[in-house]
Design a protein around this motif. Structure first.
Motif, PDB file in Angstrom:
ATOM      1  N   GLU A 140     -96.701 -29.301  -6.136  1.00 41.41           N
ATOM      2  CA  GLU A 140     -96.246 -29.215  -7.433  1.00 41.41           C
ATOM      3  C   GLU A 140     -95.466 -28.621  -7.634  1.00 41.41           C
ATOM      4  O   GLU A 140     -93.647 -28.557  -7.786  1.00 41.41           O
ATOM      5  N   GLU A 141     -96.004 -27.163  -8.152  1.00 42.68           N
ATOM      6  CA  GLU A 141     -95.423 -25.983  -9.403  1.00 42.68           C
ATOM      7  C   GLU A 141     -94.328 -25.531  -8.103  1.00 42.68           C
ATOM      8  O   GLU A 141     -93.878 -24.765  -8.477  1.00 42.68           O
ATOM      9  N   VAL A 142     -95.053 -24.919  -7.077  1.00 39.18           N
ATOM     10  CA  VAL A 142     -94.429 -23.806  -5.806  1.00 39.18           C
ATOM     11  C   VAL A 142     -93.165 -25.097  -5.812  1.00 39.18           C
ATOM     12  O   VAL A 142     -92.563 -24.069  -5.237  1.00 39.18           O
ATOM     13  N   THR A 143     -93.334 -25.879  -5.718  1.00 40.51           N
ATOM     14  CA  THR A 143     -91.805 -26.723  -5.138  1.00 40.51           C
ATOM     15  C   THR A 143     -90.945 -26.672  -6.253  1.00 40.51           C
ATOM     16  O   THR A 143     -89.743 -26.162  -5.500  1.00 40.51           O
ATOM     17  N   VAL A 147     -87.430 -25.175  -5.571  1.00 43.86           N
ATOM     18  CA  VAL A 147     -85.923 -26.024  -6.189  1.00 43.86           C
ATOM     19  C   VAL A 147     -85.212 -25.560  -7.195  1.00 43.86           C
ATOM     20  O   VAL A 147     -83.994 -24.662  -7.095  1.00 43.86           O
ATOM     21  N   GLU A 148     -86.072 -24.240  -8.144  1.00 48.75           N
ATOM     22  CA  GLU A 148     -85.525 -23.170  -9.069  1.00 48.75           C
ATOM     23  C   GLU A 148     -84.141 -22.391  -8.189  1.00 48.75           C
ATOM     24  O   GLU A 148     -83.180 -22.060  -8.887  1.00 48.75           O
ATOM     25  N   LEU A 149     -84.778 -21.618  -7.202  1.00 49.29           N
ATOM     26  CA  LEU A 149     -84.576 -20.500  -6.547  1.00 49.29           C
ATOM     27  C   LEU A 149     -83.504 -20.651  -5.967  1.00 49.29           C
ATOM     28  O   LEU A 149     -82.681 -19.939  -6.405  1.00 49.29           O
ATOM     29  N   LEU A 150     -83.617 -21.778  -4.834  1.00 50.17           N
ATOM     30  CA  LEU A 150     -82.987 -22.183  -4.044  1.00 50.17           C
ATOM     31  C   LEU A 150     -81.709 -23.565  -4.948  1.00 50.17           C
ATOM     32  O   LEU A 150     -80.304 -23.474  -3.960  1.00 50.17           O
ATOM     33  N   GLY A 151     -81.354 -23.876  -5.475  1.00 48.92           N
ATOM     34  CA  GLY A 151     -81.442 -25.038  -6.192  1.00 48.92           C
ATOM     35  C   GLY A 151     -80.941 -26.476  -5.407  1.00 48.92           C
ATOM     36  O   GLY A 151     -79.696 -26.933  -5.257  1.00 48.92           O
ATOM     37  N   THR A 437     -90.076 -18.208 -13.805  1.00 52.81           N
ATOM     38  CA  THR A 437     -90.461 -19.460 -14.080  1.00 52.81           C
ATOM     39  C   THR A 437     -91.799 -18.772 -14.951  1.00 52.81           C
ATOM     40  O   THR A 437     -91.782 -17.386 -15.636  1.00 52.81           O
ATOM     41  N   THR A 438     -92.076 -19.997 -16.302  1.00 50.27           N
ATOM     42  CA  THR A 438     -93.274 -19.746 -17.792  1.00 50.27           C
ATOM     43  C   THR A 438     -94.060 -18.489 -16.746  1.00 50.27           C
ATOM     44  O   THR A 438     -94.472 -17.761 -17.419  1.00 50.27           O
ATOM     45  N   GLU A 439     -94.787 -18.295 -15.867  1.00 54.29           N
ATOM     46  CA  GLU A 439     -95.484 -17.888 -14.837  1.00 54.29           C
ATOM     47  C   GLU A 439     -95.838 -16.585 -14.394  1.00 54.29           C
ATOM     48  O   GLU A 439     -96.170 -15.610 -14.294  1.00 54.29           O
ATOM     49  N   ARG A 440     -94.431 -16.622 -13.305  1.00 52.14           N
ATOM     50  CA  ARG A 440     -94.090 -15.616 -12.859  1.00 52.14           C
ATOM     51  C   ARG A 440     -92.266 -14.955 -13.207  1.00 52.14           C
ATOM     52  O   ARG A 440     -91.930 -15.134 -13.553  1.00 52.14           O
TER      53      ARG A 440
END
Lengths: 598, 374
Positions: A140-143, A147-151, A437-440
């Motif tokens: 879920e998180e990696v998806t 999604v965020e990276l590629l839009g 992201t909040t983690e990366r």
């Protein structure tokens, strides 16, 4: 042409690229059971052993989907920053890319920079979440990250497992449905992009290309645009697991070419192949002459083997055009070569290939980058310094410039502090910090390239517990306060151990070098002083004490065999040592400066 | 000439430095002796018609067996092999096993040489090494043994952390006072996976000091040579006529059969070693199967071994022998490879023989490795 798909794979090391490629070949029936082996596309032993891809490879798969027959060309690319130019050319040969992301580790810096390259080339990106079967997977998180990276939409992310083969059908379906067919015109003059070449001792250089326009025919007189040299196409074909000879390879397709060229330097990655009589007006954009980034001396351990080393280097250059070398001599090591490499991995590969394929025992000296020195006499003309001993006398120097890079590091937020400390210690200046992201977090630094050469990767891995990825691009030369630290063994300077180091770190690093050398140089029959000096000033000293006892107490029936093997090993080690003055110095001591923190 | 080595894999307690094969559990003693006898029988044809000139009981601690058991093993050798008229039969013994009655028993048997594990006459040294005997037992056993045996060797260890040069000199003098004809003396060595290695690693005991070891070695050589001991191997000193025949055979490449767990055998071409596990050894022998692993030595292996063992001895490495057994390629190589060490006065050629000099003696392994063919 409408049923051809050309795609590559973008992935970080260990995210399962090669295994997933194996599954694709398997699924499309491109390999028989007998031909199956792990990392099928990585044909060099070195690649299989280390689990890395060094050379680009291409393979064609036939696949029937919804009643139509498709030709799928997969171009496998190297995953290391040393080879980023090769990657960029492979990307330019494709219309689409599989972006493979480990479901446990998420996106890494190397992946992002290659992804940007792919987006710049208008490639259709198919995100694949690999290793979803791992217990540590976090789909879920990696998806979300993807999604965020590629839009893209979450449902566009394909779940797969290279290990079990899960999702492979979905990937192939996406390759056909989402990646556009190549566009190009068979009737236009030939225009093909060279994305790699391999050297075959029997057939000469095999050139891998992607035809953009026109077609390349057997017997045709072709021309390489950048080198401006013409050859006859003795053989053309497509690339399955074996080469398939064809009469011609047409626009949109990927293939190989044999012209009888015996020297890899005549085939340049990124060059354009065209028809000699009817040349294209447009060379394909993006061609560069690759320049070495890291330099080091390579010397034979046995001085008598200099000519043999020369011939081995020449042969190696035939199949690795990115290797450059010129003869040099060292007071300590005699005759050898100053070699230029794409990066540290490339250097290691060359050294290992010399040893494995040519049975040469060599010493590689402290690697360095290429500096520009300006003298007071002529402060406008740079003197290129590829070897620390070429640095002019400090009193005559106006200034020294060194190459800088823009470093991009992606890490977990927990490690930002550690990574920053490391980069600042390495003379880095932070230029940007972005929370992906909040983690990366993505961190950007301007840093001297030389600092990357000295044990940066290993330290980065340590301070981030493995959760940091790293990529860089050169950003030009900058003035630096550099001094040469010399090493003296038994009071004799050993030029091969000299290094250019920033003045502020010189004393510290000189001390560490002495300590490391003490550890690496075996005890001999006399005390060996090990000193570091800047000019005439000694900045550090250690002593390797004389060997007093070198005999086992017992040597009876049960001890003989074990002891013989032990001494045989010792003798083999000694054969790899180099006599410098009257001191025997092991091969690895010349690289000691790289391992100061081990 | 050939020899038989019999390994007795039992000890009362484990010395901290020891990496030989042994067990401190005596539960399988009876089965072990039977298995050793059975192995002697199974291998009776290996020597063909050669005479057995030495029999050696090593360990572990052979003296933990009863005299009767040792005698039975000796009889098995006589039963299955041709033994020379006057063989050297050695038993390794620890001082704490050497009671007056035991020494009397042994003097009645065929055993004619004792190798006694004295190691030190100082209580502190013995405790530090976890020896089973006391300083008093060390002295008493020697007084008793010398009354019944003439051919006696003792072991002494030098380079013990904490022991001074003065103490070591006292050890040597004390040993000489018993008028024994042979001394084996070893530098304390920290072998991997021993209690000693563990203690050194944890900092409980100081590591051995090479410089002290070298000094004490030189003291030993000087003291013993003055008393007409011949320094015939790095760690062995004997009066004329009292060199260990069994051990000399190892260094001269003679044939030997090793009986018992972990024992090694050599027939001039092949080397074998028995399994290093008492239970597995017994089971295998009971099934009439030799639990042995064999390696075939190449010419280079045999050359290397001759260099390695030869340089340790007073006899050195004979260039004539090298040419005869291995060919001129090897003797030329040997002369060429030794040039540097000869120029440093570490090796010397005398009467067509390469030897270590006094200066080179304590560096013999490295000097040998330099001459190896690899």
């Amino acid at each position: 042409m409408k049923n051809i798909r050309n795609f590559c794979i973008i992935a970080h090391i260990d995210h399962g690229k090669s295994t997933l490629a194996d599954r694709l070949l398997d699924f499309t029936g491109s390999v028989t059971d007998r031909e199956k082996q792990d990392q099928l596309l990585d044909s060099m032993d070195l690649e299989r052993e280390r689990g890395i891809t060094i050379k680009s490879h291409a393979i064609q798969m036939d696949y029937e989907f919804e009643g139509e027959k498709y030709v799928l060309n997969l171009i496998d690319t190297p995953g290391h920053v040393d080879f980023s130019y090769e990657v960029s050319r492979s990307i330019a040969a494709c219309e689409g890319a599989l972006l493979i992301v480990d479901a446990a580790q998420s996106i890494q810096a190397q992946t992002i920079s290659n992804l940007y390259l792919a987006l710049e080339n208008d490639l259709e990106i198919i995100p694949v979440l690999n290793k979803v079967d791992l217990p540590s997977a976090n789909p879920e998180e990696v998806t979300d990250d993807i999604v965020e990276l590629l839009g893209c939409k979450p449902e566009e992310v394909i779940h797969a497992s290279g290990k079990t083969g899960f999702g492979v059908g979905d990937i192939l379906e996406a390759v056909i449905n989402r990646i556009p067919a190549p566009e190009g015109n068979v009737d236009e003059p030939l225009q093909a992009l060279v994305f790699d070449s391999v050297y075959n001792p029997f057939r000469g250089v095999e050139t891998y290309f992607r035809v953009i326009n026109g077609e390349i025919k057997k017997g045709q007189k072709i021309k390489f645009v950048a080198t401006d040299k013409s050859y006859f196409a003795d053989e053309v074909g497509t690339l399955k697991l074996n080469q398939i000879i064809k009469q011609s390879v047409k626009a949109g397709d990927v293939g190989y070419l044999i012209t009888g060229i015996k020297d890899a330097r005549e085939v340049k990655v990124g060059d354009t192949i065209t028809d000699s009589a009817n040349p294209t007006k447009n060379a394909i954009e993006g061609f560069e002459d690759v320049k070495p980034m890291v330099f080091a001396g390579i010397y034979p351990v046995d001085t008598d083997e200099f000519e043999e080393l020369r011939s081995s280097m020449e042969k190696l250059q035939l199949n690795d055009a990115s290797l450059v070398f010129a003869p040099e001599s060292s007071a300590a090591l005699g005759f050898g070569f100053r070699c230029g490499f794409l990066g540290m991995l490339h250097m290691e590969i060359i050294q290992e290939r010399l040893e494995r394929e040519f049975n040469m025992t060599v010493i590689t000296t402290v690697p360095n980058v290429s500096y520009h020195a300006f003298t007071r006499k002529d402060p406008e003309t740079p003197l290129i310094v590829n070897n620390p001993s070429d640095l002019p006398d400090p009193s005559s120097i106006d200034r020294v410039e060194e190459p800088y890079i823009k470093a991009t590091i992606i890490t977990k937020s927990d490690f930002v502090g550690n990574v920053m400390s490391l980069c600042i210690e390495k003379r880095g200046q932070i230029t940007n910090q972005t929370y992906l992201t909040t983690e990366r977090v993505e961190l950007s630094f301007d840093m001297p390239l030389a600092e990357i050469v000295f044990d940066f990767y290993d330290r980065l891995k340590t301070v981030s517990k493995g959760y940091a990825s790293f990529d860089y691009t050169p950003i030009g030369m900058r003035v630096s306060k550099l001094v040469r630290v010399d090493i003296l063994l038994n009071s004799q300077p050993v030029d091969a151990l000299s290094a250019l180091i920033h003045a502020d770190n010189a004393v510290h690093i000189g001390k560490k070098m002495c300590e490391k050398l003490k550890e690496l140089i075996p005890r001999q029959q006399f005390d060996i002083p090990i000193q570091a000096a800047i000019g005439a000033k000694i900045i550090s000293r250690e002593t390797t004490k004389a060997l007093r006892k070198d005999v086992t107490a017992k040597c009876y029936g049960g001890d003989i065999s074990r002891k013989r093997k032990l001494l045989e090993k010792q003798k083999k080690g000694k054969k790899r040592m180099r006599q410098v003055g009257n001191v025997e110095v092991p091969q690895e001591a010349f690289m000691a400066v790289l391992k100061l923190n081990d | 000439m050939s020899g038989i080595y019999i390994h007795i894999p039992f000890c009362k307690q484990a010395c901290f430095y020891c990496d030989f094969h042994f067990s401190t559990s005596m539960a399988k003693r009876v089965e072990m002796v039977a298995a050793l006898q059975q192995e002697l029988k199974l291998r009776k044809d290996e020597f063909k018609n050669e005479l057995v000139e030495t029999i050696y009981f090593g360990g572990g601690t052979p003296s933990v067996l009863k005299s009767e058991e040792i005698n039975n093993l000796i009889y098995s050798v006589y039963e299955h092999y041709r033994v020379s008229d006057n063989p050297e039969i050695t038993l390794e013994a620890n001082p704490d096993d050497l009671s007056k009655s035991r020494i009397n028993e042994m003097s009645q048997s065929k055993i004619n040489r004792l190798s006694i594990g004295i190691q030190s006459f100082f209580e502190d040294d013995l405790k530090l090494m976890n020896r089973a005997h006391s300083a008093i037992e060390a002295e008493e056993s020697l007084i008793m043994a010398t009354s019944q045996f003439d051919n006696i060797s003792i072991d002494l260890i030098y380079g013990i952390p904490g022991a001074t040069d003065a103490q070591w000199l006292q050890n040597i003098k004390k040993a000489l006072s018993f008028n024994i004809p042979h001394i084996s003396s070893y530098a304390l060595t920290v072998e991997p996976n021993t209690a000693l290695a563990h203690m050194v690693e944890k900092g409980k005991i100081a590591n051995v000091d090479d410089e002290a070891a070298e000094r004490q070695f030189n003291m030993l050589v000087d003291e013993l040579e003055e008393k007409e001991f011949v320094h015939y191997e790095i760690s062995n000193f004997g009066k004329e006529g009292y060199f260990s025949k069994n051990n000399t055979a190892y260094w001269q490449g003679k044939k030997y059969i090793g009986i018992g767990p972990s024992a090694h055998s050599y027939d001039g071409k092949e080397r074998g070693w028995n399994i290093k596990n008492n239970i597995k050894y017994i089971k295998s022998i009971q099934a009439n199967k030799l639990p042995i692993e064999i390696e075939i030595l190449t010419t280079a292996d045999r050359y290397n071994e001759y260099i390695m063992t030869g340089l340790r001895t007073i006899w050195g490495v004979s260039i004539v022998k090298i040419t005869k057994e291995f060919g001129e390629k090897y003797s030329d190589y040997l002369i060429q490879q030794s040039a540097k060490s000869r120029s440093q006065n570490l090796l010397i050629i005398e009467n067509n023989t390469i030897k270590v000099t006094k200066k080179g003696k304590f560096l013999a392994d490295g000097l040998a490795a330099d001459l190896f063919m690899v």
